[in-house]
Every structure is written in C-alpha cells, then in structure tokens.
Design a protein around this motif. Structure first.
Motif, mmCIF file in Angstrom:
data_model
loop_
_atom_site.group_PDB
_atom_site.id
_atom_site.type_symbol
_atom_site.label_atom_id
_atom_site.label_comp_id
_atom_site.label_asym_id
_atom_site.label_seq_id
_atom_site.Cartn_x
_atom_site.Cartn_y
_atom_site.Cartn_z
ATOM 1 N N LYS A 157 12.698 15.985 0.279
ATOM 2 C CA LYS A 157 11.438 15.752 0.981
ATOM 3 C C LYS A 157 10.733 14.595 0.297
ATOM 4 O O LYS A 157 10.558 14.606 -0.919
ATOM 5 C CB LYS A 157 10.571 17.007 0.936
ATOM 6 C CG LYS A 157 9.313 16.902 1.756
ATOM 7 C CD LYS A 157 8.588 18.238 1.803
ATOM 8 C CE LYS A 157 7.387 18.151 2.707
ATOM 9 N NZ LYS A 157 6.716 19.443 2.828
ATOM 10 N N LEU A 158 10.342 13.600 1.072
ATOM 11 C CA LEU A 158 9.648 12.447 0.517
ATOM 12 C C LEU A 158 8.284 12.868 -0.014
ATOM 13 O O LEU A 158 7.521 13.534 0.677
ATOM 14 C CB LEU A 158 9.481 11.368 1.586
ATOM 15 C CG LEU A 158 8.901 10.038 1.126
ATOM 16 C CD1 LEU A 158 9.836 9.340 0.140
ATOM 17 C CD2 LEU A 158 8.641 9.136 2.320
ATOM 18 N N VAL A 159 8.000 12.488 -1.264
ATOM 19 C CA VAL A 159 6.736 12.837 -1.911
ATOM 20 C C VAL A 159 5.800 11.625 -1.936
ATOM 21 O O VAL A 159 4.619 11.738 -1.643
ATOM 22 C CB VAL A 159 6.983 13.350 -3.349
ATOM 23 C CG1 VAL A 159 5.679 13.573 -4.090
ATOM 24 C CG2 VAL A 159 7.822 14.613 -3.323
ATOM 25 N N SER A 160 6.335 10.466 -2.304
ATOM 26 C CA SER A 160 5.514 9.260 -2.334
ATOM 27 C C SER A 160 6.375 8.047 -2.010
ATOM 28 O O SER A 160 7.553 7.999 -2.339
ATOM 29 C CB SER A 160 4.842 9.083 -3.695
ATOM 30 O OG SER A 160 5.804 8.865 -4.696
ATOM 31 N N ALA A 161 5.731 7.086 -1.340
ATOM 32 C CA ALA A 161 6.434 5.867 -0.959
ATOM 33 C C ALA A 161 5.435 4.726 -0.897
ATOM 34 O O ALA A 161 4.248 4.938 -0.656
ATOM 35 C CB ALA A 161 7.107 6.037 0.398
ATOM 36 N N VAL A 162 5.936 3.536 -1.113
ATOM 37 C CA VAL A 162 5.139 2.330 -1.014
ATOM 38 C C VAL A 162 5.772 1.466 0.065
ATOM 39 O O VAL A 162 6.991 1.307 0.104
ATOM 40 C CB VAL A 162 5.114 1.568 -2.358
ATOM 41 C CG1 VAL A 162 4.421 0.231 -2.226
ATOM 42 C CG2 VAL A 162 4.443 2.413 -3.428
ATOM 43 N N SER A 203 11.202 2.487 -5.517
ATOM 44 C CA SER A 203 10.029 3.165 -6.067
ATOM 45 C C SER A 203 9.738 4.512 -5.391
ATOM 46 O O SER A 203 8.866 5.242 -5.842
ATOM 47 C CB SER A 203 8.796 2.263 -5.938
ATOM 48 O OG SER A 203 8.378 2.178 -4.592
ATOM 49 N N TRP A 204 10.433 4.832 -4.322
ATOM 50 C CA TRP A 204 10.159 6.063 -3.593
ATOM 51 C C TRP A 204 10.544 7.279 -4.428
ATOM 52 O O TRP A 204 11.490 7.253 -5.203
ATOM 53 C CB TRP A 204 10.892 6.087 -2.267
ATOM 54 C CG TRP A 204 10.389 5.059 -1.289
ATOM 55 C CD1 TRP A 204 9.431 4.113 -1.502
ATOM 56 C CD2 TRP A 204 10.835 4.874 0.040
ATOM 57 N NE1 TRP A 204 9.249 3.353 -0.370
ATOM 58 C CE2 TRP A 204 10.100 3.801 0.587
ATOM 59 C CE3 TRP A 204 11.800 5.500 0.828
ATOM 60 C CZ2 TRP A 204 10.287 3.359 1.900
ATOM 61 C CZ3 TRP A 204 11.978 5.058 2.129
ATOM 62 C CH2 TRP A 204 11.226 4.000 2.652
ATOM 63 N N ASP A 257 0.831 -1.202 0.000
ATOM 64 C CA ASP A 257 0.000 0.000 0.000
ATOM 65 C C ASP A 257 0.868 1.255 0.000
ATOM 66 O O ASP A 257 1.985 1.251 0.497
ATOM 67 C CB ASP A 257 -0.893 0.054 1.247
ATOM 68 C CG ASP A 257 -2.069 -0.895 1.172
ATOM 69 O OD1 ASP A 257 -2.305 -1.459 0.090
ATOM 70 O OD2 ASP A 257 -2.739 -1.056 2.194
ATOM 71 N N SER A 258 0.301 2.343 -0.522
ATOM 72 C CA SER A 258 0.964 3.638 -0.409
ATOM 73 C C SER A 258 0.970 4.043 1.054
ATOM 74 O O SER A 258 0.059 3.709 1.800
ATOM 75 C CB SER A 258 0.220 4.699 -1.219
ATOM 76 O OG SER A 258 0.323 4.403 -2.586
#
Length: 146
Positions: A59-64, A116-117, A29-30
């Motif tokens: 800065k982290l924008v998206s991660a799984v 994938s981050w 999941d995200s």
C-alpha cells in the motif's frame, strides 16, 4: 507556474490502466496516495500477490510527484515514462529501472520520483515480503491556463 501531472498506475501482470488521478501540483509536491491505493484495491490482492507471493498487497504510504523537466516545461513538451521496480520488505522501492520514456529528461524525472516512494510492504503469513515487478506509467502533461 502550475502544471497538471496525470499519475496512472499499472502493474506488469495487467498492462491496462486501472487507476487514474489528476493531481494539480507544483513540481515535486507530495501527492495523496488515496487514488493510487484505490486503484490497487480494485485489482485485488491476487493481482499483486499471484502465485502465493503474498496474502496482503503493498500500500502506497507517501509519494512525490516528479519534477517536470525545465526544458520540457519551457518548450511546453508533453511525454511519459515507464518505470519498473520491486517493493522490498521495508516498503522501499528497490531495483527501479527505466523501461521506456519519450525523452531522457522525462525518464530521469520519473526514476527520481519513484525512488523516493514509500509503501507499507506486502506480507505473507504476517511477515513482510518483497513483491514485484511493478510497472508505473507516469505521463507528463501540461494544461494551459485559461
């Protein structure tokens, strides 16, 4: 089956853990970047931008979240993996390497997730720059229901 993955972030320059968020998630999941970015902010720009590397940290924008390995899940086995990587000028993770893992399956799951981050890149004088190395410790911990 739901499982709890504790995601902690630590950079190479500071080996102590400074941010920890418990995220209830199904495999893959995200996840929210909010706790991760709060942890980065508490360390300040100097932590990530030391020696003039940047003046604005990434800065982290998206991660799984990593997918819990099936065999480990069935065996109710916990563990962890540590991945070291750089964040390039586009905000992508580059050169990820597995530093350590309690078992190969945790290492592979952690590497796949971190690859994938996506980050807002660090910058110096308004221009995106590559930073790192960063160290991400990913514990794989199951919580029993009930």
């Amino acid at each position: 089956m739901k499982h709890c993955i504790n995601v902690s972030m630590a950079a190479v320059l500071a080996l102590s853990l400074t941010a920890c968020a418990t995220l209830e998630t199904d495999a893959g999941d995200s996840i929210s970047a909010l706790a991760y970015n709060r942890g980065m902010a508490t360390q300040g720009p100097g932590h990530y931008c030391g020696a003039g590397q940047c003046d604005r940290p990434p800065k982290l924008v998206s991660a799984v979240a990593p997918t819990y390995p099936t065999a480990a899940l069935r065996a109710e086995r916990n563990g962890q993996a540590t991945v070291v990587f750089f964040i390039d000028e586009s905000g992508a993770v580059s050169d990820p390497t597995l530093e350590s893992a309690t078992s190969p399956d945790f290492g592979q799951a952690a590497l796949k997730a971190v690859r994938s981050w996506k980050y807002r890149p660090a910058s110096r004088a308004g221009k995106p720059v590559r930073v790192g190395p960063m160290r991400q410790i990913i514990p794989f911990e199951l919580e029993k229901d009930g």
